[in-house]
Design an enzyme around this catalytic site. Structure first.
Site, PDB file in Angstrom:
ATOM      1  CG  HIS A   1      64.596 -11.527 -61.136  1.00  0.00           C
ATOM      2  ND1 HIS A   1      64.526 -10.350 -60.403  1.00  0.00           N
ATOM      3  CD2 HIS A   1      63.823 -11.274 -62.104  1.00  0.00           C
ATOM      4  CE1 HIS A   1      63.901  -9.472 -61.054  1.00  0.00           C
ATOM      5  NE2 HIS A   1      63.691 -10.059 -61.995  1.00  0.00           N
TER       6      HIS A   1
ATOM      7  CD  GLN B   1      57.122 -11.090 -69.610  1.00  0.00           C
ATOM      8  OE1 GLN B   1      57.527 -10.083 -69.984  1.00  0.00           O
ATOM      9  NE2 GLN B   1      57.738 -11.775 -68.497  1.00  0.00           N
TER      10      GLN B   1
ATOM     11  CG  MET C   1      63.459  -6.315 -68.281  1.00  0.00           C
ATOM     12  SD  MET C   1      62.503  -4.930 -68.858  1.00  0.00           S
ATOM     13  CE  MET C   1      61.612  -4.491 -67.393  1.00  0.00           C
TER      14      MET C   1
ATOM     15  CE  LYS D   1      61.325 -11.439 -51.951  1.00  0.00           C
ATOM     16  NZ  LYS D   1      62.337 -10.452 -51.175  1.00  0.00           N
ATOM     17  CB  SER D   2      58.123  -5.822 -58.297  1.00  0.00           C
ATOM     18  OG  SER D   2      58.413  -4.818 -59.480  1.00  0.00           O
TER      19      SER D   2
HETATM   20  P1  AMP Z   1      61.475  -8.499 -65.225  1.00  0.00           P
HETATM   21  O1  AMP Z   1      62.988  -8.714 -64.679  1.00  0.00           O
HETATM   22  O2  AMP Z   1      60.791  -8.062 -64.103  1.00  0.00           O
HETATM   23  O3  AMP Z   1      61.575  -8.602 -66.567  1.00  0.00           O
HETATM   24  O4  AMP Z   1      61.377 -10.075 -64.770  1.00  0.00           O
HETATM   25  C1  AMP Z   1      62.002 -11.315 -65.449  1.00  0.00           C
HETATM   26  C2  AMP Z   1      61.076 -12.729 -65.195  1.00  0.00           C
HETATM   27  O5  AMP Z   1      61.083 -12.913 -63.444  1.00  0.00           O
HETATM   28  C3  AMP Z   1      59.703 -12.690 -65.296  1.00  0.00           C
HETATM   29  O6  AMP Z   1      59.192 -13.805 -66.026  1.00  0.00           O
HETATM   30  C4  AMP Z   1      59.020 -12.132 -64.158  1.00  0.00           C
HETATM   31  O7  AMP Z   1      57.833 -12.849 -64.268  1.00  0.00           O
HETATM   32  C5  AMP Z   1      60.003 -12.872 -63.136  1.00  0.00           C
HETATM   33  N1  AMP Z   1      59.555 -12.349 -61.791  1.00  0.00           N
HETATM   34  C6  AMP Z   1      59.563 -11.246 -61.540  1.00  0.00           C
HETATM   35  N2  AMP Z   1      59.211 -11.019 -60.197  1.00  0.00           N
HETATM   36  C7  AMP Z   1      58.919 -12.118 -59.864  1.00  0.00           C
HETATM   37  C8  AMP Z   1      58.260 -12.621 -58.478  1.00  0.00           C
HETATM   38  N3  AMP Z   1      58.158 -11.749 -57.497  1.00  0.00           N
HETATM   39  N4  AMP Z   1      57.941 -14.160 -58.577  1.00  0.00           N
HETATM   40  C9  AMP Z   1      58.257 -14.824 -59.682  1.00  0.00           C
HETATM   41  N5  AMP Z   1      58.777 -14.306 -60.590  1.00  0.00           N
HETATM   42  C10 AMP Z   1      59.118 -13.157 -60.907  1.00  0.00           C
END
Ligand code: AMP
Length: 282
Positions: free
Chosen positions: A37, A153, A30, A184-185
């Site tokens: 990512h 997910q 996203m 991380k987020s």
């Molecule tokens: P998102 O943009 O939050 O929808 O995440 C996109 C992808 O990146 C998803 O498969 C998440 O699980 C992965 N992701 C997000 N944060 C992390 C993290 N800290 N470590 C590993 N993968 C991540």
């Protein structure tokens, strides 16, 4: 590294690569990308000749009172990160490109979506399954990369791929954390200084449970109490759920046998954060 907005541009790029006999990896995101990512993009680039990263804040996976409108977006910084991590193409569609005005077809799965975030965010996984299936059909990747950060997910995507015979290999990637342990987020940017410190309660409480399992504790209620007690000590934190589940079915378990997912969702102020670990009894 190219940023494209239309499905046709993605299909044209992929079909040119296919004519050269190249393999393709897909990393659905996203956006507002960080090192978590980047680790997915790097792994995909190690394992495939070309990498497509989708950057799309998918409206249909957000509930009415969730953060769709304020979800952070920065495609310029995302393109730099993707390029540095070895990605070849960013697919950054507008909502209209993905959803016709009379869009009415959805992909969903039962069972693995029932507990955890599925119980707290009705319709969320239907939105995720639908958009990811669309991305699979648009890109037709050999492999697709998902983070263990979003453990449910990952389980849900594995399930629809198996059940619906979608021809893609799902590659899980470990959780990337800040130095102090916070996973991380993109949502961490919502936190002010006090909340950022308070957010450490997620990884800290999970570490306590992990240590307890290593010392031999097998009772789920006792382990959940270890986590809950730690979180309740943090005034800015409010528990959404603390759950211990079978890591394949995601059904809650009373005691720890085989492989379990220990997963939590916690509000820090108004920001909902998730974290988890998987433990395998050898
Ligand atoms: P998102 O943009 O939050 O929808 O995440 C996109 C992808 O990146 C998803 O498969 C998440 O699980 C992965 N992701 C997000 N944060 C992390 C993290 N800290 N470590 C590993 N993968 C991540």
């Amino acid at each position: 590294m190219l940023v494209v907005h239309s499905i046709k541009e993605v299909k044209d790029a992929v079909s040119a690569w296919r004519k050269e006999g190249l393999t393709v990896g897909l990393v659905p995101t996203m956006g507002y990308l960080h090192e978590g990512h980047a680790s997915l993009v790097k792994k995909s680039s190690d394992e495939n000749d070309r990498v497509v990263v989708s950057v799309f804040v998918n409206p249909i996976q957000f509930g009415p009172n969730e953060d769709y409108d304020k979800y952070p977006r920065d495609i310029e910084s995302d393109s730099k990160l993707v390029e540095a991590a070895g990605g070849n193409l960013i697919f950054n569609p507008l909502n209209e490109e993905m959803y016709a005005p009379d869009f009415s077809s959805f992909v969903d799965t039962a069972g693995v979506t029932e507990g955890l975030c599925g119980a707290k965010r009705p319709g969320h996984f239907r939105g995720v399954c639908t958009v990811v299936t669309k991305l699979f059909n648009i890109v037709c990747p050999d492999r697709a990369y998902f983070g263990e950060k979003d453990a449910q997910q990952l389980a849900v995507i594995k399930r629809i791929v198996r059940d619906l015979n979608i021809p893609v290999e799902i590659r899980p990637c470990p959780i990337i954390r800040e130095q102090d342990g916070l996973a991380k987020s993109s949502r961490n940017t919502y936190l002010n200084d006090r909340e950022r410190k308070a957010a450490l309660v997620l990884s800290r409480s999970l570490n306590k449970a992990h240590n307890a399992i290593e010392k031999g504790e097998r009772n789920s209620d006792k382990l959940k109490a270890v986590i809950t007690e730690e979180i309740l000590n943090e005034p800015l934190a409010k528990i959404d759920y603390v759950e211990i589940s079978d890591s394949l079915s995601l059904k809650p378990v009373d005691s720890i046998k085989k492989s379990v997912l220990v997963a939590i969702a916690v509000y820090i102020g108004k920001t909902r954060l998730i974290d988890n670990f998987t433990f395998e009894i050898k």
